[in-house]
Every structure is written in structure tokens, then in C-alpha cells.
Design a protein around this motif. Structure first.
Motif, PDB file in Angstrom:
ATOM      1  N   THR A 239       0.857  -1.180   0.000  1.00 15.91           N
ATOM      2  CA  THR A 239       0.000   0.000   0.000  1.00 15.91           C
ATOM      3  C   THR A 239       0.891   1.227   0.000  1.00 15.91           C
TER       4      THR A 239
ATOM      5  N   SER B  81      -2.849   2.113   8.483  1.00 18.97           N
ATOM      6  CA  SER B  81      -2.353   1.105   7.535  1.00 18.97           C
ATOM      7  C   SER B  81      -0.852   1.221   7.296  1.00 18.97           C
TER       8      SER B  81
ATOM      9  N   HIS C  29      -1.873 -10.828   5.068  1.00 19.77           N
ATOM     10  CA  HIS C  29      -2.106  -9.384   5.151  1.00 19.77           C
ATOM     11  C   HIS C  29      -1.272  -8.855   6.304  1.00 19.77           C
TER      12      HIS C  29
ATOM     13  N   GLU D  48       1.388  -1.566   5.308  1.00 20.90           N
ATOM     14  CA  GLU D  48       0.428  -2.555   4.813  1.00 20.90           C
ATOM     15  C   GLU D  48       0.943  -3.229   3.542  1.00 20.90           C
TER      16      GLU D  48
ATOM     17  N   VAL E 184      -0.022  -5.484   8.339  1.00 22.60           N
ATOM     18  CA  VAL E 184      -0.334  -4.076   8.595  1.00 22.60           C
ATOM     19  C   VAL E 184       0.057  -3.737  10.025  1.00 22.60           C
TER      20      VAL E 184
END
Length: 186
Positions: A15, A91, A105, A94, A107
Motif C-alpha cells: 500500500t 495502515s 495481510h 500494509e 499491517v
């Protein structure tokens, strides 16, 4: 966390919180300018004594557009900037790592291992484009609903979000998990 259970890593999608933070700061600067100029002008506009319709500029058509417009601009800047700033903070770091049998995932220093069978539904919305919607990350998003009733969302602030979403959708709904690219295929 033992990711060996998920097979070989196929891809990773980070991200871009730098872009999200820059967008948030831009909107917050816009909010500061609009509210700093608009609130005093609005106060001055309404602070004077009311006169007759012919003499008082508050009765003239369009006379309050500038103060009202600046305040509205500031409020719109806040409405977009604050949520983006909060999401940037939440986030941090992330990343979505795609494996043959699921995703990880990561984060804010935590990691969740999610098998394809843990995903109840994949909902893809929109198409990635350029311009305003892309700047806000609202042109494309994907929502994953998990068996434990959590929802996992990502949008175009995540690199190659449509590619990630299509891969997850294919693995969950068509039963075609992603394959690792061997060095001979590249």
C-alpha cells in the motif's frame, strides 16, 4: 507465522501510504485555507447591524457566496483529508502477500494468514482510472468477507489492486489459485 502452509509466494502488493499521506495533506491544506479565510469573512458578513433591504449588502443576490464558498471548500477538504490521514496512520506498512494457497495481510506490525477457504466473498467495485477518483483511491476497491465475519478492503492505494483482486477472485470463486513464476518462465 509459518507461511510454508500457504505454498510458494507468488506476489506482494504494498500500500502506497506516501501517496495517501500526500493526498490527505493536500486536502487538509485546502481545508485550512478555506476555513481560515471563510470563517472570519462569514463572521464579518453576519456581524454588522441589519439595515434596510436597499442598503444592506446581505440582501443582495450572491453577496454571501464568497464567505459561504470558502467555508464549504474548507469543510470538503476536512471531509476528505481527515479520513485519508487516519487511514494512513492505521495502515502503516500494509502489504498483501499472495501465496499459492492464500494471502498474508501485513499491517502495522501484525500479520494475518488467510487461506482461500477463509474468504466467503470477493466484491470488486469500479475500474482503475486516472484523475480525481484515483487520487482519492475511490476509483476501484475490493472487499473480502472472511469466515470470521471480518472484512478486508483495499483500493488503488495498493499497488496493482485490480490484479490482486482478480487473483483473489479467481482463487476463491473459480478455484484457480495463482501459480508461482519459475525463473525459466520469466
Amino acid at each position: 507465522m509459518e507461511t510454508e502452509q500457504l505454498g510458494k509466494r507468488v506476489a506482494e502488493h504494498w500500500t502506497d501510504n506516501g501517496r495517501r499521506r500526500r493526498t490527505a495533506v493536500g486536502f487538509l491544506v485546502l481545508a485550512a485555507i478555506g476555513l481560515t479565510a471563510g470563517v472570519p469573512l462569514s463572521i464579518a458578513y453576519f456581524a454588522g447591524p441589519w439595515g434596510s433591504v436597499a442598503e444592506d449588502p446581505r440582501h443582495w443576490a450572491g453577496s454571501g457566496l464568497l464567505p459561504g464558498g470558502l467555508v464549504a471548500l474548507g469543510l470538503v477538504g476536512l471531509a476528505f483529508g481527515l479520513p485519508l490521514l487516519v487511514k494512513t496512520i492505521r495502515s502503516k506498512g500494509e502489504c498483501f502477500e499472495v501465496y499459492e494457497q492464500g494471502i498474508v495481510h501485513r499491517v502495522a506490525g501484525t500479520a494475518s494468514m488467510i487461506r482461500w477457504s477463509d474468504i466467503v466473498s470477493v466484491r470488486l467495485q469500479g475500474v482503475e482510472r486516472t484523475g480525481g477518483p484515483h487520487t482519492l483511491g475511490i476509483d476501484f476497491q475490493c472487499v473480502l468477507r472472511l469466515t470470521d465475519h471480518r472484512r478486508l478492503k483495499f483500493n488503488t492505494f495498493t499497488t496493482e489492486a485490480p490484479v490482486l483482486a482478480a487473483g483473489v477472485d479467481a482463487a476463491v470463486n473459480q478455484g484457480t489459485p495463482p501459480k508461482p513464476v519459475s525463473s525459466g518462465d520469466a
